[in-house]
Write an enzyme that holds these catalytic residues in place. Structure first.
Site, PDB file in Angstrom:
ATOM      1  N   GLU A  21       0.826  -1.074   0.077  1.00  0.00           N
ATOM      2  CA  GLU A  21      -0.029   0.096  -0.023  1.00  0.00           C
ATOM      3  C   GLU A  21       1.067   1.153  -0.133  1.00  0.00           C
ATOM      4  O   GLU A  21       1.969   1.224   0.716  1.00  0.00           O
ATOM      5  CB  GLU A  21      -0.740  -0.132   1.114  1.00  0.00           C
ATOM      6  CG  GLU A  21      -1.842  -1.102   1.261  1.00  0.00           C
ATOM      7  CD  GLU A  21      -2.846  -0.984   2.392  1.00  0.00           C
ATOM      8  OE1 GLU A  21      -4.136  -1.470   2.286  1.00  0.00           O
ATOM      9  OE2 GLU A  21      -2.308  -0.924   3.506  1.00  0.00           O
ATOM     10  N   SER A  27      12.460   6.575   7.756  1.00  0.00           N
ATOM     11  CA  SER A  27      12.063   6.281   9.072  1.00  0.00           C
ATOM     12  C   SER A  27      12.528   4.948   9.351  1.00  0.00           C
ATOM     13  O   SER A  27      12.555   3.922   8.808  1.00  0.00           O
ATOM     14  CB  SER A  27      10.276   6.344   9.256  1.00  0.00           C
ATOM     15  OG  SER A  27       9.810   5.983  10.558  1.00  0.00           O
ATOM     16  N   CYS A  47       6.531  -6.772   7.333  1.00  0.00           N
ATOM     17  CA  CYS A  47       7.498  -6.446   8.199  1.00  0.00           C
ATOM     18  C   CYS A  47       7.932  -7.429   9.182  1.00  0.00           C
ATOM     19  O   CYS A  47       7.136  -7.913   9.595  1.00  0.00           O
ATOM     20  CB  CYS A  47       7.361  -5.109   8.711  1.00  0.00           C
ATOM     21  SG  CYS A  47       8.531  -4.491   9.863  1.00  0.00           S
ATOM     22  N   ASN A  64      -3.427   4.648  15.935  1.00  0.00           N
ATOM     23  CA  ASN A  64      -4.755   4.311  15.216  1.00  0.00           C
ATOM     24  C   ASN A  64      -4.875   2.728  15.194  1.00  0.00           C
ATOM     25  O   ASN A  64      -3.900   2.167  15.004  1.00  0.00           O
ATOM     26  CB  ASN A  64      -4.173   4.670  13.746  1.00  0.00           C
ATOM     27  CG  ASN A  64      -4.123   6.042  13.585  1.00  0.00           C
ATOM     28  OD1 ASN A  64      -4.846   7.028  13.833  1.00  0.00           O
ATOM     29  ND2 ASN A  64      -2.825   6.342  13.134  1.00  0.00           N
ATOM     30  N   CYS A  70      -0.806   6.239  10.252  1.00  0.00           N
ATOM     31  CA  CYS A  70       0.313   5.402  10.990  1.00  0.00           C
ATOM     32  C   CYS A  70       0.159   4.131  11.279  1.00  0.00           C
ATOM     33  O   CYS A  70      -1.021   4.252  12.350  1.00  0.00           O
ATOM     34  CB  CYS A  70       0.807   6.420  11.630  1.00  0.00           C
ATOM     35  SG  CYS A  70       2.226   7.449  11.489  1.00  0.00           S
TER      36      CYS A  70
END
Length: 346
Positions: A89, A187, A110, A291, A336
């Protein structure tokens, strides 16, 4: 010879065909200035060059397939199909002043398993290639969007994927994407060798470190990577990064109600970032509202507004530079920690 991207492949084809150097620029201009997405439509090129490009690279410049696009106020999220039947995404954020920012993925899934993150529940499927990463941006560009800034805050840990450095070369190449280094943010959860390499090869690219707890034992629970690269080691490395580059380092901190949003946590963050020498003013904290999604643990909740205010006031009173991030896209799981790459219908 290992070619790392379609752009290198195009140069290789042109060299093999003994073409003049300006041919690559013509192709790059067709893609990046005229937004032409098929090689056949690049009529400035002789037919035999177009045929050779199609034979080696396929008809389309873009190798990702958009599956679903969801849009909400100021946010657009695209689910792409990649080779091997997997999904990734990317998110476009449109700010009121007209600025367009992109949050892109560097891995499919991940492998680091941070306990509050939807992407982490998938595990690592594989690293994305430099083309798969840059094509996420190319998709938006070919659809008429401007590329103002990009952050590697989508799926995956960017510095765990060695292809990220080829990606940064492509994004900053003035003939191709031509993005300014300072418009790119990488990041990381604290991958030390990657932080080192970024400082050496791309010192002007922005670096964000995901902290999420100032206490080692709690951070290890939330983020198992802390056992391998403990907080203190990472902060020492960030000091060195600031000294070597003269650039700000951003500290990302997701506020989890009753977990890491106490006064004690705020004071501990301030204590970590103060007295780090003449460069301490270059640390900047970004507070991020949590979130949840339907795959993250139900025990995590967003901090309430009063708690956030108190947290901010403690950090400010200690002289810490701080921003509370505006939240976009929660209703379409585009904020996030929500990127999951699933293929549910809208």
């Amino acid at each position: 010879m290992k070619l790392t991207s379609k752009y290198e492949m195009i140069q290789h084809i042109l060299t093999e065909m003994k073409q003049p150097a300006y041919r690559f620029q013509q192709i790059a201009d067709a893609i990046f200035k005229q937004r032409i997405g098929e090689y056949e439509r690049m009529t400035i090129l002789p037919k035999r060059i177009r045929q050779e490009l199609i034979k080696n690279l396929g008809e389309h410049v873009l190798n990702l397939t958009p599956v679903i696009q969801k849009t909400s106020n100021q946010v657009s999220k695209v689910l792409f199909a990649i080779e091997g039947g997997e999904r990734i995404e990317a998110v476009q954020l449109s700010y009121e002043r007209g600025w367009k920012s992109y949050c892109i993925s560097s891995q499919c899934g991940c492998g680091y398993g941070c306990s509050f993150c939807a992407t982490g529940t998938i595990g690592l499927k594989r690293n994305l290639t430099a083309d798969e990463i840059t094509d996420q941006l190319l998709y938006f560009h070919l659809n008429g969007q401007t590329l103002d800034s990009v952050s590697f805050m989508g799926m995956g840990e960017a510095l765990a994927n060695p292809n990220i450095f080829d990606t940064l070369k492509i994004l900053t190449d003035p003939r191709i994407f031509g993005l300014g280094h300072r418009r790119i943010t990488v990041s990381t959860i604290g991958i030390l060798p990657g932080i080192d390499r970024l400082a050496k090869e791309f010192p002007q690219v922005n670096l964000t470190f995901s902290l999420h707890s100032p206490f080692d034992d709690q951070r290890s629970e939330l983020m198992p990577i802390n056992n391998r690269f403990p907080l203190n080691d990472v902060l020492n490395k960030l000091d060195q990064h600031i000294r070597d580059t003269g650039r700000k380092v951003y500290i990302a901190y997701i506020l989890l109600r009753g977990e890491n949003d106490s006064n004690e946590h705020a004071e501990a963050i301030a204590a970590l970032l103060k007295h780090r020498g003449p460069w301490e003013h270059l640390y900047h904290v970004n507070l991020i509202p949590y979130n949840s999604t339907d795959v993250t643990p139900e025990s995590f909740h967003r901090s309430d507004k009063d708690r956030v205010q108190k947290f901010v006031s403690i950090l400010k009173s200690k002289g810490i530079k701080i921003t509370v991030r505006t939240q976009f896209g929660t209703e379409i799981d585009a904020a996030c920690g929500q990127l999951y790459g699933h293929n549910k219908q809208i």
